[in-house]
Design an enzyme around this catalytic site. Structure first.
Site, mmCIF file in Angstrom:
data_model
loop_
_atom_site.group_PDB
_atom_site.id
_atom_site.type_symbol
_atom_site.label_atom_id
_atom_site.label_comp_id
_atom_site.label_asym_id
_atom_site.label_seq_id
_atom_site.Cartn_x
_atom_site.Cartn_y
_atom_site.Cartn_z
ATOM 1 N N CYS A 100 0.863 -1.188 0.000
ATOM 2 C CA CYS A 100 0.000 0.000 0.000
ATOM 3 C C CYS A 100 0.890 1.226 0.000
ATOM 4 O O CYS A 100 0.626 2.221 -0.693
ATOM 5 C CB CYS A 100 -0.882 0.039 1.242
ATOM 6 S SG CYS A 100 -1.771 -1.494 1.592
ATOM 7 N N CYS A 103 2.249 3.213 -3.129
ATOM 8 C CA CYS A 103 1.413 4.213 -3.810
ATOM 9 C C CYS A 103 0.913 5.311 -2.886
ATOM 10 O O CYS A 103 0.644 6.419 -3.320
ATOM 11 C CB CYS A 103 0.203 3.550 -4.448
ATOM 12 S SG CYS A 103 0.641 2.444 -5.798
ATOM 13 N N HIS A 104 0.727 4.983 -1.603
ATOM 14 C CA HIS A 104 0.027 5.914 -0.710
ATOM 15 C C HIS A 104 0.899 6.495 0.397
ATOM 16 O O HIS A 104 0.376 7.164 1.280
ATOM 17 C CB HIS A 104 -1.165 5.217 -0.050
ATOM 18 C CG HIS A 104 -2.213 4.764 -1.018
ATOM 19 N ND1 HIS A 104 -3.005 5.637 -1.724
ATOM 20 C CD2 HIS A 104 -2.594 3.517 -1.408
ATOM 21 C CE1 HIS A 104 -3.846 4.948 -2.499
ATOM 22 N NE2 HIS A 104 -3.606 3.660 -2.333
ATOM 23 N N CYS A 137 -7.476 -2.338 -5.155
ATOM 24 C CA CYS A 137 -6.047 -2.009 -5.143
ATOM 25 C C CYS A 137 -5.206 -3.286 -5.097
ATOM 26 O O CYS A 137 -4.201 -3.403 -5.793
ATOM 27 C CB CYS A 137 -5.711 -1.126 -3.939
ATOM 28 S SG CYS A 137 -6.258 0.586 -4.147
ATOM 29 N N CYS A 200 -34.837 -3.319 9.748
ATOM 30 C CA CYS A 200 -33.823 -2.579 10.496
ATOM 31 C C CYS A 200 -34.515 -1.488 11.304
ATOM 32 O O CYS A 200 -34.212 -1.250 12.472
ATOM 33 C CB CYS A 200 -32.819 -1.924 9.555
ATOM 34 S SG CYS A 200 -32.180 -2.982 8.252
ATOM 35 N N CYS A 203 -36.141 -2.176 14.795
ATOM 36 C CA CYS A 203 -35.267 -2.198 15.973
ATOM 37 C C CYS A 203 -34.520 -0.886 16.161
ATOM 38 O O CYS A 203 -34.426 -0.375 17.268
ATOM 39 C CB CYS A 203 -34.275 -3.358 15.865
ATOM 40 S SG CYS A 203 -35.060 -4.962 16.128
ATOM 41 N N HIS A 204 -33.961 -0.342 15.092
ATOM 42 C CA HIS A 204 -33.009 0.766 15.252
ATOM 43 C C HIS A 204 -33.585 2.164 15.040
ATOM 44 O O HIS A 204 -32.922 3.152 15.302
ATOM 45 C CB HIS A 204 -31.819 0.549 14.330
ATOM 46 C CG HIS A 204 -31.015 -0.663 14.708
ATOM 47 N ND1 HIS A 204 -30.369 -0.765 15.920
ATOM 48 C CD2 HIS A 204 -30.787 -1.832 14.057
ATOM 49 C CE1 HIS A 204 -29.758 -1.942 15.986
ATOM 50 N NE2 HIS A 204 -30.003 -2.614 14.881
ATOM 51 N N ARG A 241 -21.975 -7.546 10.515
ATOM 52 C CA ARG A 241 -23.014 -7.124 11.453
ATOM 53 C C ARG A 241 -24.388 -7.138 10.779
ATOM 54 O O ARG A 241 -25.364 -7.634 11.338
ATOM 55 C CB ARG A 241 -22.669 -5.738 11.999
ATOM 56 C CG ARG A 241 -23.744 -5.136 12.868
ATOM 57 C CD ARG A 241 -24.255 -6.082 13.924
ATOM 58 N NE ARG A 241 -23.760 -5.736 15.236
ATOM 59 C CZ ARG A 241 -24.340 -6.116 16.375
ATOM 60 N NH1 ARG A 241 -25.406 -6.882 16.362
ATOM 61 N NH2 ARG A 241 -23.831 -5.775 17.530
ATOM 62 N N CYS A 245 -27.661 -9.336 11.981
ATOM 63 C CA CYS A 245 -28.964 -8.742 12.301
ATOM 64 C C CYS A 245 -30.066 -9.328 11.416
ATOM 65 O O CYS A 245 -31.166 -9.596 11.893
ATOM 66 C CB CYS A 245 -28.914 -7.217 12.177
ATOM 67 S SG CYS A 245 -28.177 -6.393 13.629
#
Lengths: 284, 157
Positions: A100, A103-104, A137, A200, A203-204, A241, A245
């Site tokens: 990585c 290039c970065h 990449c 979703c 619940c959220h 996650r 759920c």
């Protein structure tokens, strides 16, 4: 009709229930990491949020003990994984013999990146999550194998890329070329999946701040990902996650990296626009 | 071998008989969200119903507090408290609510426990995989009756 008849009786029950509560809603604690990075854990909801006025980071719903892990990097168990990723960042891999870093330069050149993903990639003509970009990449630039979408290498690298954006507000674009994907994600967010027929939002959005069995429901924000969970003692990615759920609704889940979860991630990320990038966060 | 087969045959016969008198999930008649007739014709078992409040197919305490079940830790608070349910509702109403709460409360978050059709991306239990074959409701007809019988005991006086 029977509904109205009972609401007054029920509200009595609710009042009794409330007084027995230890927690309700988000707490008032403030998150300043390393006495230095001030996190925005509460913000006015952006205009595209139709049913909420205030955003809260998931951190605000955790117990004081769990919260403490995230307040100092020395106590944050996720930081060992960040260190591992720093090593990988500098390690050449693949047919091109590049790292990585080739290039970065240093990881801190990635400051600001976490806050704007998922985002449109013009050349590829697609919405890209950060995971997709990292794998792009690896495959295209390094000639290395793609990492497993929710695997440890990927989670570690995302944790590293997140750390250098900590404190910056999430700010994903929802218009222009991503608008269609965003709409699709929104539709998924409100669809009641599985035999339990839960979305979703059930619940959220409708129930955050309340307990569902032993769990104190948050708004299901993703500004803290990847997340170190005390429960499984590893870093957890966004799509892992989501998968958990959806599975919990007794539904056939979507696959990590699928177009559906990419769309859902864009939509859920936009629901957190204004909250700080917190990853890697700590949750129970 | 022969004997085992015989036992199996009796069990199959028993199950078939139970089913003959059972109202299938797709045949249930709701009136204002209530179900007047027993789903099985067999009286509900209060103790069996109480057990369904806990984790398992029922897991009612995930969302409801029940002081009568105070030995169960971590009771949820998504729905109203269940104590007093037997005062507030008739048996027919409770049967309707447990079987398919969406008939009584439009758009409710409460799952439908006696329903086998109309799901989106139905999974194979909690495996996350796709469901194959016949769909069993979350609770059997008799379990619904057991739960209703238990709820009828939740009175304040």
């Amino acid at each position: 009709m029977s509904y109205t008849r009972t609401t007054s009786l029920l509200s009595l029950g609710m009042v009794l229930a409330m007084s027995a509560l230890v927690w309700a809603d988000a707490d008032d604690d403030q998150l300043i990491v390393n006495d230095e990075i001030e996190m925005i854990t509460e913000a006015a909801a952006p205009d595209h949020m139709e049913n909420l006025d205030t955003l809260y980071s998931g951190w605000r719903f955790r117990s004081d003990e769990t919260q403490a892990f995230q307040m100092d990097d020395f106590d944050n168990p996720a930081m060992v994984f960040v260190e591992k990723a720093e090593e990988v960042w500098n390690t050449a891999e693949g047919s091109e013999g590049k790292a990585c870093a080739s290039c970065h330069d240093a990881p801190d050149t990635m400051a600001g990146v976490r806050a704007v993903y998922p985002k449109w990639n013009e050349d590829a003509g697609e919405v890209r999550t950060l995971e997709m970009q990292v794998n792009n990449c690896r495959e295209e630039q390094m000639g290395a194998e793609a990492w497993k979408y929710t695997g440890g290498d990927m989670a570690n690298m995302l944790a590293l890329i997140s750390t250098v954006s900590r404190g910056l507000p999430m700010n994903v674009a929802i218009d222009g070329p991503v608008a269609e994907t965003w709409e699709k994600g929104k539709e998924i967010y409100y669809t009641r999946f599985g035999q339990l027929e839960l979305s979703c939002a059930n619940c959220h959005e409708d129930s955050y701040g309340q307990m569902i069995r032993a769990d104190h429901l948050s708004q299901g924000q993703i500004n803290g990902f990847p997340t170190y969970r005390l429960k499984n003692t590893k870093l957890n990615t966004v799509h892992a996650r989501f998968k958990g759920c959806v599975r919990d609704t007794r539904a056939h889940t979507f696959a990590p990296g699928s177009p559906e979860f990419v769309a859902l991630e864009l939509y859920v990320a936009s629901r957190g626009n204004g909250l700080s990038v917190e990853g890697p966060s700590v949750r129970n | 071998m022969k004997r085992a087969l015989g036992v199996a045959a009796v069990l199959v016969l028993g199950a078939a008989q139970a089913q003959a008198s059972e109202v299938k999930p797709t045949d249930v008649k709701f009136e204002d969200g209530a179900i007047a007739m027993s789903l099985t014709g067999v009286a509900g078992d209060v103790e069996a119903g109480a057990k369904i409040m806990n984790k398992g197919a029922g897991n009612c305490v995930a969302c409801h507090m029940i002081e009568d079940q105070s030995q169960l830790a971590f009771q949820g608070e998504i729905g109203p408290m269940l104590d007093g349910a037997g005062d507030r509702w008739s048996e027919a109403e409770l049967r309707g609510i447990v079987a398919n709460a969406k008939m009584m409360f439009e758009g409710t978050m409460m799952p439908s426990f006696y329903k086998t059709e109309g799901f989106i991306r139905l999974g194979n239990g909690y495996t996350g995989k796709s469901h194959e074959g016949d769909v069993a409701p979350l609770l059997t007809a008799q379990e619904i009756e057991d739960v209703v019988a238990y709820l009828m005991t939740l009175k304040y006086e």
